[in-house]
Motif scaffolding. Structure first.
Motif, PDB file in Angstrom:
ATOM      1  N   PHE A 146      47.464  27.541  74.319  1.00  9.76           N
ATOM      2  CA  PHE A 146      48.565  27.061  73.321  1.00  9.76           C
ATOM      3  C   PHE A 146      47.944  26.962  71.850  1.00  9.76           C
ATOM      4  O   PHE A 146      46.640  27.226  71.748  1.00  9.76           O
ATOM      5  CB  PHE A 146      48.792  25.588  73.621  1.00  9.76           C
ATOM      6  CG  PHE A 146      47.779  24.558  73.773  1.00  9.76           C
ATOM      7  CD1 PHE A 146      47.338  24.041  72.716  1.00  9.76           C
ATOM      8  CD2 PHE A 146      47.008  24.431  74.995  1.00  9.76           C
ATOM      9  CE1 PHE A 146      46.287  22.903  72.739  1.00  9.76           C
ATOM     10  CE2 PHE A 146      46.068  23.553  75.126  1.00  9.76           C
ATOM     11  CZ  PHE A 146      45.553  22.655  74.045  1.00  9.76           C
ATOM     12  N   TRP A 147      48.863  26.755  71.021  1.00  9.57           N
ATOM     13  CA  TRP A 147      48.556  26.471  69.583  1.00  9.57           C
ATOM     14  C   TRP A 147      48.770  25.111  69.422  1.00  9.57           C
ATOM     15  O   TRP A 147      49.895  24.640  69.756  1.00  9.57           O
ATOM     16  CB  TRP A 147      49.201  27.523  68.472  1.00  9.57           C
ATOM     17  CG  TRP A 147      49.022  28.778  68.362  1.00  9.57           C
ATOM     18  CD1 TRP A 147      48.279  29.586  69.402  1.00  9.57           C
ATOM     19  CD2 TRP A 147      49.498  29.801  67.490  1.00  9.57           C
ATOM     20  NE1 TRP A 147      48.269  30.782  68.954  1.00  9.57           N
ATOM     21  CE2 TRP A 147      48.728  31.039  67.786  1.00  9.57           C
ATOM     22  CE3 TRP A 147      50.028  29.406  66.372  1.00  9.57           C
ATOM     23  CZ2 TRP A 147      48.759  32.194  66.667  1.00  9.57           C
ATOM     24  CZ3 TRP A 147      49.998  30.580  65.606  1.00  9.57           C
ATOM     25  CH2 TRP A 147      49.396  31.996  65.734  1.00  9.57           C
ATOM     26  N   VAL A 148      48.080  24.473  68.279  1.00 13.95           N
ATOM     27  CA  VAL A 148      48.297  23.177  67.790  1.00 13.95           C
ATOM     28  C   VAL A 148      48.556  23.349  66.389  1.00 13.95           C
ATOM     29  O   VAL A 148      47.302  23.676  65.748  1.00 13.95           O
ATOM     30  CB  VAL A 148      47.321  22.268  68.052  1.00 13.95           C
ATOM     31  CG1 VAL A 148      47.698  20.862  67.543  1.00 13.95           C
ATOM     32  CG2 VAL A 148      47.614  21.880  69.701  1.00 13.95           C
ATOM     33  N   VAL A 149      49.527  22.926  65.469  1.00 13.82           N
ATOM     34  CA  VAL A 149      49.577  23.311  63.999  1.00 13.82           C
ATOM     35  C   VAL A 149      50.055  21.924  63.509  1.00 13.82           C
ATOM     36  O   VAL A 149      51.363  21.500  63.976  1.00 13.82           O
ATOM     37  CB  VAL A 149      50.736  24.470  63.932  1.00 13.82           C
ATOM     38  CG1 VAL A 149      50.944  24.649  62.449  1.00 13.82           C
ATOM     39  CG2 VAL A 149      50.249  25.658  64.883  1.00 13.82           C
ATOM     40  N   SER A 150      49.544  21.401  62.479  1.00 11.84           N
ATOM     41  CA  SER A 150      50.032  20.419  61.740  1.00 11.84           C
ATOM     42  C   SER A 150      51.170  20.765  61.034  1.00 11.84           C
ATOM     43  O   SER A 150      51.245  21.728  60.457  1.00 11.84           O
ATOM     44  CB  SER A 150      48.882  19.893  60.799  1.00 11.84           C
ATOM     45  OG  SER A 150      47.747  19.510  61.343  1.00 11.84           O
ATOM     46  N   THR A 151      52.047  19.656  60.864  1.00 13.37           N
ATOM     47  CA  THR A 151      53.265  19.853  60.163  1.00 13.37           C
ATOM     48  C   THR A 151      53.766  18.586  59.774  1.00 13.37           C
ATOM     49  O   THR A 151      53.542  17.366  60.642  1.00 13.37           O
ATOM     50  CB  THR A 151      54.334  20.459  60.899  1.00 13.37           C
ATOM     51  OG1 THR A 151      55.352  20.577  60.016  1.00 13.37           O
ATOM     52  CG2 THR A 151      54.653  19.728  62.432  1.00 13.37           C
TER      53      THR A 151
ATOM     54  N   ALA B 252      57.865  24.279  72.847  1.00 11.00           N
ATOM     55  CA  ALA B 252      57.197  23.661  71.615  1.00 11.00           C
ATOM     56  C   ALA B 252      57.435  22.134  71.586  1.00 11.00           C
ATOM     57  O   ALA B 252      58.539  21.981  71.766  1.00 11.00           O
ATOM     58  CB  ALA B 252      57.797  24.370  70.333  1.00 11.00           C
ATOM     59  N   VAL B 253      56.357  21.648  71.454  1.00 10.73           N
ATOM     60  CA  VAL B 253      56.361  20.124  71.791  1.00 10.73           C
ATOM     61  C   VAL B 253      55.882  19.252  70.498  1.00 10.73           C
ATOM     62  O   VAL B 253      54.823  19.413  70.118  1.00 10.73           O
ATOM     63  CB  VAL B 253      55.223  19.691  72.930  1.00 10.73           C
ATOM     64  CG1 VAL B 253      55.434  18.203  73.045  1.00 10.73           C
ATOM     65  CG2 VAL B 253      55.531  20.510  74.226  1.00 10.73           C
ATOM     66  N   PRO B 254      56.759  18.925  69.814  1.00 12.71           N
ATOM     67  CA  PRO B 254      56.391  17.786  68.750  1.00 12.71           C
ATOM     68  C   PRO B 254      55.511  16.632  68.816  1.00 12.71           C
ATOM     69  O   PRO B 254      55.669  15.769  70.181  1.00 12.71           O
ATOM     70  CB  PRO B 254      58.020  17.313  68.333  1.00 12.71           C
ATOM     71  CG  PRO B 254      58.756  17.779  68.943  1.00 12.71           C
ATOM     72  CD  PRO B 254      58.186  18.462  70.296  1.00 12.71           C
TER      73      PRO B 254
ATOM     74  N   TRP C  52      45.070  14.717  56.834  1.00 17.20           N
ATOM     75  CA  TRP C  52      45.898  13.901  55.889  1.00 17.20           C
ATOM     76  C   TRP C  52      47.463  14.117  56.559  1.00 17.20           C
ATOM     77  O   TRP C  52      48.234  13.536  55.913  1.00 17.20           O
ATOM     78  CB  TRP C  52      45.742  14.515  54.638  1.00 17.20           C
ATOM     79  CG  TRP C  52      45.976  15.907  54.275  1.00 17.20           C
ATOM     80  CD1 TRP C  52      47.111  16.583  53.977  1.00 17.20           C
ATOM     81  CD2 TRP C  52      45.055  16.845  54.014  1.00 17.20           C
ATOM     82  NE1 TRP C  52      47.004  17.609  53.745  1.00 17.20           N
ATOM     83  CE2 TRP C  52      45.700  18.047  53.931  1.00 17.20           C
ATOM     84  CE3 TRP C  52      43.611  16.964  54.322  1.00 17.20           C
ATOM     85  CZ2 TRP C  52      44.942  19.182  53.832  1.00 17.20           C
ATOM     86  CZ3 TRP C  52      42.760  18.025  54.331  1.00 17.20           C
ATOM     87  CH2 TRP C  52      43.596  19.212  53.925  1.00 17.20           C
ATOM     88  N   ILE C  53      47.930  14.914  57.463  1.00 20.10           N
ATOM     89  CA  ILE C  53      49.044  15.009  58.053  1.00 20.10           C
ATOM     90  C   ILE C  53      49.221  14.694  59.560  1.00 20.10           C
ATOM     91  O   ILE C  53      48.613  15.109  60.307  1.00 20.10           O
ATOM     92  CB  ILE C  53      49.413  16.350  57.852  1.00 20.10           C
ATOM     93  CG1 ILE C  53      49.404  17.203  56.516  1.00 20.10           C
ATOM     94  CG2 ILE C  53      51.083  16.874  58.804  1.00 20.10           C
ATOM     95  CD1 ILE C  53      49.824  18.545  56.419  1.00 20.10           C
ATOM     96  N   GLY C  54      49.983  13.652  59.684  1.00 15.66           N
ATOM     97  CA  GLY C  54      50.104  13.028  60.907  1.00 15.66           C
ATOM     98  C   GLY C  54      50.675  13.813  62.132  1.00 15.66           C
ATOM     99  O   GLY C  54      50.145  13.741  63.093  1.00 15.66           O
ATOM    100  N   GLY C  55      51.797  14.555  61.878  1.00 15.25           N
ATOM    101  CA  GLY C  55      52.275  15.221  62.695  1.00 15.25           C
ATOM    102  C   GLY C  55      51.907  16.419  63.252  1.00 15.25           C
ATOM    103  O   GLY C  55      51.304  17.250  62.320  1.00 15.25           O
ATOM    104  N   ALA C  56      52.301  17.237  64.181  1.00 11.16           N
ATOM    105  CA  ALA C  56      51.897  18.272  64.601  1.00 11.16           C
ATOM    106  C   ALA C  56      52.856  18.766  65.754  1.00 11.16           C
ATOM    107  O   ALA C  56      53.808  18.204  66.350  1.00 11.16           O
ATOM    108  CB  ALA C  56      50.410  18.498  65.291  1.00 11.16           C
ATOM    109  N   VAL C  57      52.794  20.315  66.164  1.00 10.22           N
ATOM    110  CA  VAL C  57      53.336  20.889  67.003  1.00 10.22           C
ATOM    111  C   VAL C  57      52.525  21.519  68.082  1.00 10.22           C
ATOM    112  O   VAL C  57      51.523  22.296  67.635  1.00 10.22           O
ATOM    113  CB  VAL C  57      54.632  21.764  66.755  1.00 10.22           C
ATOM    114  CG1 VAL C  57      55.164  22.599  67.843  1.00 10.22           C
ATOM    115  CG2 VAL C  57      55.526  21.122  65.741  1.00 10.22           C
ATOM    116  N   GLN C  58      52.725  21.204  69.228  1.00  9.01           N
ATOM    117  CA  GLN C  58      51.744  22.103  70.409  1.00  9.01           C
ATOM    118  C   GLN C  58      52.763  23.428  70.853  1.00  9.01           C
ATOM    119  O   GLN C  58      53.835  23.117  71.367  1.00  9.01           O
ATOM    120  CB  GLN C  58      51.383  21.117  71.451  1.00  9.01           C
ATOM    121  CG  GLN C  58      50.866  21.897  72.503  1.00  9.01           C
ATOM    122  CD  GLN C  58      50.251  20.992  73.711  1.00  9.01           C
ATOM    123  OE1 GLN C  58      50.592  19.940  74.061  1.00  9.01           O
ATOM    124  NE2 GLN C  58      49.312  21.570  74.508  1.00  9.01           N
TER     125      GLN C  58
END
Length: 164
Positions: free
Chosen positions: A141-146, A96-98, A123-129
């Motif tokens: 992989f999944w990319v999810v905004s957080t 899991a990569v921030p 509108w959300i800057g961060g994500a996790v791969q």
């Protein structure tokens, strides 16, 4: 002691993570203003049904759309990563990569993998791969905004390492 959001406190206390990808506060007045202006344009001083129908339809429709845009929940619990209706058992998580905004742009840019599962909110800057290790699944992989990429990545890796 540092200040933390409720989702961060939940992460620290239970080893999980939970957050809702809501809209920023300014999207609500902007969306309602656009709906009101559009309703006023349709009204244009008419009488009868045209006087109230645009407002009765467009304002509630704008509220429904704004609510729908901010409904996505991201959770790590019960041995799963839950993103809205999607479920990923943490045993299939290789890493899991921030990501910050630039990292998210790079992952989702021109060279993005078309088989990736993406839940992205602009509108959300961060994500996790979330890199997968499941030979039966073609999704790499999944990319999810957080809003809390480090906390989500940590919760995922902790859940993976503690799940039998």
């Amino acid at each position: 002691m540092s200040l933390s959001s409720p989702s961060s406190a939940t992460s620290a206390a239970t080893g999980g993570h939970a957050e809702r990808l809501t809209l920023p506060w300014w999207a609500w007045p902007a969306g309602l203003a656009v709906a009101g202006l559009l309703a006023a344009e349709l009204w244009m001083g008419a009488t009868g049904v045209r006087a109230w129908l645009p407002f009765a339809v467009l304002i509630p429709a704008a509220v429904a759309v704004l609510w729908w845009l901010g409904r996505i929940r991201v959770e790590v619990r019960d041995g799963e990563l839950r993103v809205d209706d999607a479920r990923l058992p943490v045993r299939h998580v290789a890493d899991a990569v921030p990501l910050d905004a630039a990292g998210r742009r790079e992952v989702l840019g021109v060279g993005a993998d078309p088989l990736a599962f993406v839940v992205q909110r602009p509108w959300i800057g961060g994500a996790v791969q979330v890199v997968l290790d499941d030979p039966a699944d073609p999704t790499p992989f999944w990319v999810v905004s957080t809003r809390h990429p480090v906390e989500l990545a940590t919760a995922l890796l902790t859940a993976r390492d503690t799940t039998p």
